[in-house]
Design an enzyme around this catalytic site. Sequence first.
Site, mmCIF file in Angstrom:
data_model
loop_
_atom_site.group_PDB
_atom_site.id
_atom_site.type_symbol
_atom_site.label_atom_id
_atom_site.label_comp_id
_atom_site.label_asym_id
_atom_site.label_seq_id
_atom_site.Cartn_x
_atom_site.Cartn_y
_atom_site.Cartn_z
ATOM 1 N N CYS A 57 10.263 26.709 -46.086
ATOM 2 C CA CYS A 57 9.212 26.611 -47.089
ATOM 3 C C CYS A 57 9.837 26.748 -48.478
ATOM 4 C CB CYS A 57 8.199 27.738 -46.842
ATOM 5 S SG CYS A 57 6.734 27.566 -47.843
ATOM 6 N N CYS B 60 1.613 25.365 -44.179
ATOM 7 C CA CYS B 60 2.394 25.827 -45.329
ATOM 8 C C CYS B 60 1.852 27.131 -45.909
ATOM 9 C CB CYS B 60 2.499 24.779 -46.429
ATOM 10 S SG CYS B 60 3.814 25.242 -47.581
HETATM 11 P P1 FAD Z 1 -0.653 16.063 -40.083
HETATM 12 O O1 FAD Z 1 0.496 15.490 -40.823
HETATM 13 O O2 FAD Z 1 -1.709 16.741 -40.870
HETATM 14 O O3 FAD Z 1 -1.278 14.883 -39.211
HETATM 15 C C1 FAD Z 1 -2.375 15.020 -38.345
HETATM 16 C C2 FAD Z 1 -2.973 13.627 -38.167
HETATM 17 O O4 FAD Z 1 -3.932 13.660 -37.112
HETATM 18 C C3 FAD Z 1 -3.720 13.144 -39.418
HETATM 19 O O5 FAD Z 1 -3.203 11.899 -39.846
HETATM 20 C C4 FAD Z 1 -5.177 13.055 -38.969
HETATM 21 O O6 FAD Z 1 -5.892 11.993 -39.591
HETATM 22 C C5 FAD Z 1 -5.014 12.825 -37.471
HETATM 23 N N1 FAD Z 1 -6.196 13.220 -36.704
HETATM 24 C C6 FAD Z 1 -6.971 14.323 -36.848
HETATM 25 N N2 FAD Z 1 -7.973 14.317 -35.957
HETATM 26 C C7 FAD Z 1 -7.823 13.191 -35.214
HETATM 27 C C8 FAD Z 1 -8.546 12.634 -34.117
HETATM 28 N N3 FAD Z 1 -9.614 13.230 -33.608
HETATM 29 N N4 FAD Z 1 -8.100 11.450 -33.580
HETATM 30 C C9 FAD Z 1 -6.971 10.845 -34.069
HETATM 31 N N5 FAD Z 1 -6.263 11.338 -35.107
HETATM 32 C C10 FAD Z 1 -6.687 12.489 -35.671
HETATM 33 N N6 FAD Z 1 5.434 21.566 -45.283
HETATM 34 C C11 FAD Z 1 6.735 21.775 -45.658
HETATM 35 O O7 FAD Z 1 7.633 21.691 -44.823
HETATM 36 N N7 FAD Z 1 7.064 22.092 -46.943
HETATM 37 C C12 FAD Z 1 6.130 22.194 -47.908
HETATM 38 O O8 FAD Z 1 6.463 22.450 -49.065
HETATM 39 C C13 FAD Z 1 4.747 21.985 -47.557
HETATM 40 N N8 FAD Z 1 3.769 22.108 -48.482
HETATM 41 C C14 FAD Z 1 2.472 21.821 -48.151
HETATM 42 C C15 FAD Z 1 1.497 21.924 -49.129
HETATM 43 C C16 FAD Z 1 0.176 21.604 -48.850
HETATM 44 C C17 FAD Z 1 -0.868 21.747 -49.927
HETATM 45 C C18 FAD Z 1 -0.171 21.156 -47.542
HETATM 46 C C19 FAD Z 1 -1.605 20.761 -47.254
HETATM 47 C C20 FAD Z 1 0.792 21.090 -46.552
HETATM 48 C C21 FAD Z 1 2.122 21.425 -46.835
HETATM 49 N N9 FAD Z 1 3.118 21.401 -45.857
HETATM 50 C C22 FAD Z 1 4.436 21.650 -46.200
HETATM 51 C C23 FAD Z 1 2.744 21.291 -44.430
HETATM 52 C C24 FAD Z 1 2.931 19.911 -43.816
HETATM 53 O O9 FAD Z 1 2.303 18.917 -44.588
HETATM 54 C C25 FAD Z 1 2.351 19.941 -42.397
HETATM 55 O O10 FAD Z 1 2.909 21.055 -41.704
HETATM 56 C C26 FAD Z 1 2.686 18.673 -41.632
HETATM 57 O O11 FAD Z 1 2.157 17.542 -42.288
HETATM 58 C C27 FAD Z 1 2.156 18.778 -40.198
HETATM 59 O O12 FAD Z 1 2.274 17.578 -39.511
HETATM 60 P P2 FAD Z 1 1.278 17.241 -38.306
HETATM 61 O O13 FAD Z 1 1.711 15.921 -37.771
HETATM 62 O O14 FAD Z 1 1.165 18.386 -37.388
HETATM 63 O O15 FAD Z 1 -0.159 17.120 -38.998
HETATM 64 C C1 UQ1 Z 2 12.776 19.681 -44.590
HETATM 65 O O1 UQ1 Z 2 13.512 19.264 -43.719
HETATM 66 C C2 UQ1 Z 2 11.612 18.944 -44.940
HETATM 67 O O2 UQ1 Z 2 11.336 17.767 -44.309
HETATM 68 C C3 UQ1 Z 2 11.483 16.605 -45.016
HETATM 69 C C4 UQ1 Z 2 10.748 19.434 -45.892
HETATM 70 O O3 UQ1 Z 2 9.663 18.663 -46.122
HETATM 71 C C5 UQ1 Z 2 8.752 18.874 -47.005
HETATM 72 C C6 UQ1 Z 2 11.023 20.667 -46.573
HETATM 73 O O4 UQ1 Z 2 10.247 21.111 -47.431
HETATM 74 C C7 UQ1 Z 2 12.213 21.384 -46.244
HETATM 75 C C8 UQ1 Z 2 12.494 22.667 -46.968
HETATM 76 C C9 UQ1 Z 2 13.066 20.906 -45.275
HETATM 77 C C10 UQ1 Z 2 14.316 21.640 -44.887
HETATM 78 C C11 UQ1 Z 2 15.518 20.981 -45.488
HETATM 79 C C12 UQ1 Z 2 16.508 21.597 -46.137
HETATM 80 C C13 UQ1 Z 2 17.628 20.766 -46.691
HETATM 81 C C14 UQ1 Z 2 16.551 23.048 -46.368
#
Ligand code: FAD
Ligand code: UQ1
Length: 437
Positions: A363, A184
């Site tokens: 975002c 993010c």
């Molecule tokens: P994650 O959801 O982080 O999952 C990774 C998993 O892997 C974790 O559960 C972890 O425990 C596990 N893991 C790590 N190492 C190991 C290992 N060695 N063995 C087994 N498991 C392991 N996204 C948006 O779309 N909109 C937003 O407004 C937004 N705002 C955000 C604000 C903040 C402050 C943060 C921190 C993130 C935000 N995001 C946002 C981003 C979003 O949360 C991430 O892009 C998303 O969660 C990514 O998913 P992922 O499955 O790749 O990783």
């Molecule tokens: C989205 O799909 C999503 O997943 C649930 C988010 O998660 C945090 C988002 O922040 C955004 C912006 C989307 C995109 C969805 C729309 C309706 C623009």
Amino acid sequence: MNRNLSPSKIIDFQNVRLAHHSCKILVLGGGTGGCSMAAKLSRKFKEKPSHVIVVEPAENHYYQPFFTLIGGGIGNVEKCRRSMKDVLPKNAQWIKDCVIEIDPKKNNIKTKNGDTVDYEILIVALGLKLNWQAVPGLVEGLDNPNSQVCSIYSPETVPKVFKAIERTRNGTAHFTYPNTPVKCAGAPQKIAYLAESYWRKQNLRDNINVVYNTSLPVIFGVKKYADALWEVCNSRDVHVNLSTNLIQVRPSENEAVFQSLDKPDKTRVEKYTLLHVTPPMTTPDVLKNNRDLTNEQGFLRVCEKTLRHDKYHNIFGIGDCTNTPNSKTMAAVASQIKVVYNNVMDYLMGKEMSQVYEGYASCPIVTGNDKCILAEFDYKLHPRETFPYNQGKESHLAFVMKKEVFPFIYWNLMLNGYWHGPEAFRKIFHPFAKIDK
Ligand code: FAD
Ligand code: UQ1
């Protein structure tokens, strides 16, 4: 404790019981991408629970986008936390452990407790690791409840953020964006706007300088939204330092040391009354140390269209840990789910892969405590907006979506494998829009 754990073999080795499992689909990580993929795939193979295994060590699952609002004084950590056992799909086995080794030649992985798992298909969803130690003095500052160093980036650090904002009554508040890829990319500046909005309401704004220091050479990667954000900064008197990286924190002196990325030998020491830090991030060690699977920066190498590994065709990647050049967001993960699911199914049936990911990411950039710019874009950094209004303009509706609608979609649809992003709505609102391929 491992749920539904029925290992095919238990090996007694010097009184240590090691389990050996095997499955059709192994998912590494039970965060956003891993949990959603496991839900979708385990529904497909529900007659045989042992077909899908998830390896995930965490006790709790967080809706991370809410951390930003908590930092701004809206809600608390309990609101965005659920027990991992309640969100992982019932039809999948959960191994509550950390993967420490992936052997793509043998199609197996090893966990920290010494268990092994053989797989037919591997889905890597390991996310990004927060590298707090990379900035000397940062951990010390975060750990001290009386210091003004804080961060929205983890559930452990976020409760301090609003307290620190409330304590700030004058001086300079610095907000940082590190010199690594981040999840993010908007969050480091959203928290600055939320704090600014709070101080304005408290009639403190004239006493506090608000400074956003970013390692990037731009305020945002997509020109349309960058232009809108410059206007926000100019109108709210937020000072922006581009190509500026935080390299040290001196909590006892309330000083932060910044490096100019244009002139790396030039450093600057700044006094702060508040320091909000976005930590440097890397992929987890198990990936970073496996150069057969990753690029030089430690990201899983996948084809940016199919999301399949470029060398091992039974490995797929989803979410923040892959090398696809999209913005790392949950919204991106939502549109990757459908692509990975269909391509895995095609692969299992021996067919050509049919689905293409076009780099969609989104975002909601909170620009105050009741408004938002809803950025949506693709690999080419072209806007790809869903709604029939100009999303580059600040809107209250987008803020309501961020606060109420997206968390609802996440817990109820996305984690159950039923949300693939807003593409269907976009087609309704923009039936004649062209898609760049
Ligand atoms: P994650 O959801 O982080 O999952 C990774 C998993 O892997 C974790 O559960 C972890 O425990 C596990 N893991 C790590 N190492 C190991 C290992 N060695 N063995 C087994 N498991 C392991 N996204 C948006 O779309 N909109 C937003 O407004 C937004 N705002 C955000 C604000 C903040 C402050 C943060 C921190 C993130 C935000 N995001 C946002 C981003 C979003 O949360 C991430 O892009 C998303 O969660 C990514 O998913 P992922 O499955 O790749 O990783
Ligand atoms: C989205 O799909 C999503 O997943 C649930 C988010 O998660 C945090 C988002 O922040 C955004 C912006 C989307 C995109 C969805 C729309 C309706 C623009």
